[in-house]
Design an enzyme around this catalytic site. Structure first.
Site, short mmCIF file in Angstrom:
data_model
loop_
_atom_site.label_atom_id
_atom_site.label_comp_id
_atom_site.label_asym_id
_atom_site.label_seq_id
_atom_site.Cartn_x
_atom_site.Cartn_y
_atom_site.Cartn_z
CG HIS A 37 -2.08 -0.56 1.50
ND1 HIS A 37 -1.68 -1.97 1.60
CD2 HIS A 37 -3.00 -1.12 0.49
CE1 HIS A 37 -2.86 -3.02 2.38
NE2 HIS A 37 -3.72 -2.19 1.33
CD GLN A 61 -13.96 -4.63 -2.39
OE1 GLN A 61 -14.40 -3.94 -2.22
NE2 GLN A 61 -12.99 -4.87 -2.00
P1 AMP Z 1 -6.05 -3.78 -0.37
O1 AMP Z 1 -6.13 -2.87 0.76
O2 AMP Z 1 -6.46 -5.12 -0.71
O3 AMP Z 1 -7.72 -3.68 -1.27
O4 AMP Z 1 -6.21 -2.98 -1.50
C1 AMP Z 1 -5.51 -1.68 -1.70
C2 AMP Z 1 -4.96 -1.32 -3.15
O5 AMP Z 1 -3.09 -1.65 -2.53
C3 AMP Z 1 -4.90 -1.81 -4.04
O6 AMP Z 1 -5.40 -0.97 -5.27
C4 AMP Z 1 -4.30 -3.64 -4.19
O7 AMP Z 1 -4.31 -3.93 -5.76
C5 AMP Z 1 -2.57 -2.64 -3.57
N1 AMP Z 1 -1.99 -4.04 -3.22
C6 AMP Z 1 -2.17 -5.05 -2.63
N2 AMP Z 1 -1.48 -5.35 -1.91
C7 AMP Z 1 -0.26 -4.87 -3.04
C8 AMP Z 1 0.81 -5.66 -2.64
N3 AMP Z 1 1.76 -6.06 -2.41
N4 AMP Z 1 1.63 -4.83 -3.98
C9 AMP Z 1 1.27 -3.59 -4.48
N5 AMP Z 1 0.13 -2.92 -3.89
C10 AMP Z 1 -0.91 -3.69 -3.73
#
Ligand code: AMP
Length: 291
Positions: A37, A61
């Site tokens: 993040h 979702q």
């Molecule tokens: P989430 O909190 O899982 O909904 O993710 C929020 C954002 O962080 C989304 O755009 C995800 O694709 C991105 N994200 C989650 N894990 C990773 C990672 N390991 N590397 C880069 N971006 C990530």
């Protein structure tokens, strides 16, 4: 770092920034933050003047209520991490404000991007994602929003939604950040026991083995998928949710893999669902950035 829970306050902040001539970057998250993040926050900062993150575990979702109920929440730690990463504002909306009683308007994409892989096994998931992201875009009114390549299908869906619904903002995709041993960082990794954490490595390992086979000349998708499947399923307590080879340009399924193919998979380790993918012919994992 400014902190807002009300929609009106968040919108006023964004409009104030834009009136002052500043470009606003935005990174939506569901919290339980990690380095993946933060890499998106830094990427947003590199092409804008001020950066806003949001933390909201979006109920619409989740296809499985138990997954929603068990989603990790680490708010104090998240706020400290965002502050340290130089985030300027964080939006912490409430479920009641975003989905008031009787809420009935959804944004839903149809077609190949939303009928396979994560869409096939998680009914309604992407409808929830496009709806919440559209709402957040209307509230934050960013110039640039950054999404992780880790959730490739999601990033492509949002890019298309922004184009087709004329949101007038730029979508950037940031590379997947991995642990040193190759596991893609994910908020859900926190739910893995020590043993499960080790078992989860079968996913990046299987992707890498398939990639090696591709690099040595094998092109039949079925054979590449089989290598991945065998690697994952030989571990105890795992299940393969899906494994597919698709063309990165149109997300169509391909029988004969090429340099523009992606092998994407989702696996269960116990109750925890993890996703990952690799661009065939690409660099060996782990891929780490900003180190
Ligand atoms: P989430 O909190 O899982 O909904 O993710 C929020 C954002 O962080 C989304 O755009 C995800 O694709 C991105 N994200 C989650 N894990 C990773 C990672 N390991 N590397 C880069 N971006 C990530």
């Amino acid at each position: 770092m400014d902190q807002f829970t009300s929609i009106a306050e968040q919108r006023a902040w964004s409009r104030g920034q834009r009136r002052a001539g500043k470009r606003v970057g935005f990174v939506p998250t569901m919290g339980a933050l990690h380095e993946g993040h933060l890499s998106l926050i830094r990427q947003a900062r590199a092409s804008t003047d001020v950066v806003c993150a949001s933390i909201f575990v979006n109920p619409t979702q989740f296809d499985r209520p138990e997954d929603f109920a068990k989603y990790p929440i680490t708010l104090d730690q998240d706020l400290a991490m965002l502050r340290d990463a130089g985030c300027d504002a964080v939006f912490l909306p409430t479920k009641e404000d975003l989905y008031p009683e009787g809420f009935s308007t959804f944004v839903e994409m149809v077609g190949p991007l939303t009928d396979k892989m994560c869409a096939a096994t998680r009914p309604g998931h992407f409808r929830g994602v496009t709806t919440i992201v559209a709402k957040l875009f209307h509230i934050v009114e960013p110039d640039v929003a950054v999404f992780g390549q880790k959730d490739l299908q999601q990033a492509l869906i949002i890019g298309r939604m922004v184009r087709e619904l004329d949101f007038g903002l730029e979508i950037q995709i940031g590379p997947t950040v991995r642990e040193k041993d190759g596991l893609a960082m994910s908020s859900r990794n926190r739910r893995l026991s020590v043993v499960e954490r080790r078992i989860a490595l079968a996913l990046p390992r299987g992707l890498e083995l398939a990639n090696r086979l591709f690099k040595s000349g094998t092109r039949e998708s079925i054979k590449l998928i089989e290598v991945l499947g065998t690697e994952v399923l030989q571990e105890e307590g795992t299940a393969l949710d899906y494994a597919e080879i698709v063309d990165l340009r149109d997300f169509g399924e391909v029988e004969t893999a090429t340099d523009s193919s992606v092998l994407a998979a989702a696996m269960f380790v116990g109750e925890v669902r993890l996703i990952d993918h690799i661009k065939l012919g690409g660099a060996a994992m782990p891929v780490t950035i900003d180190e």
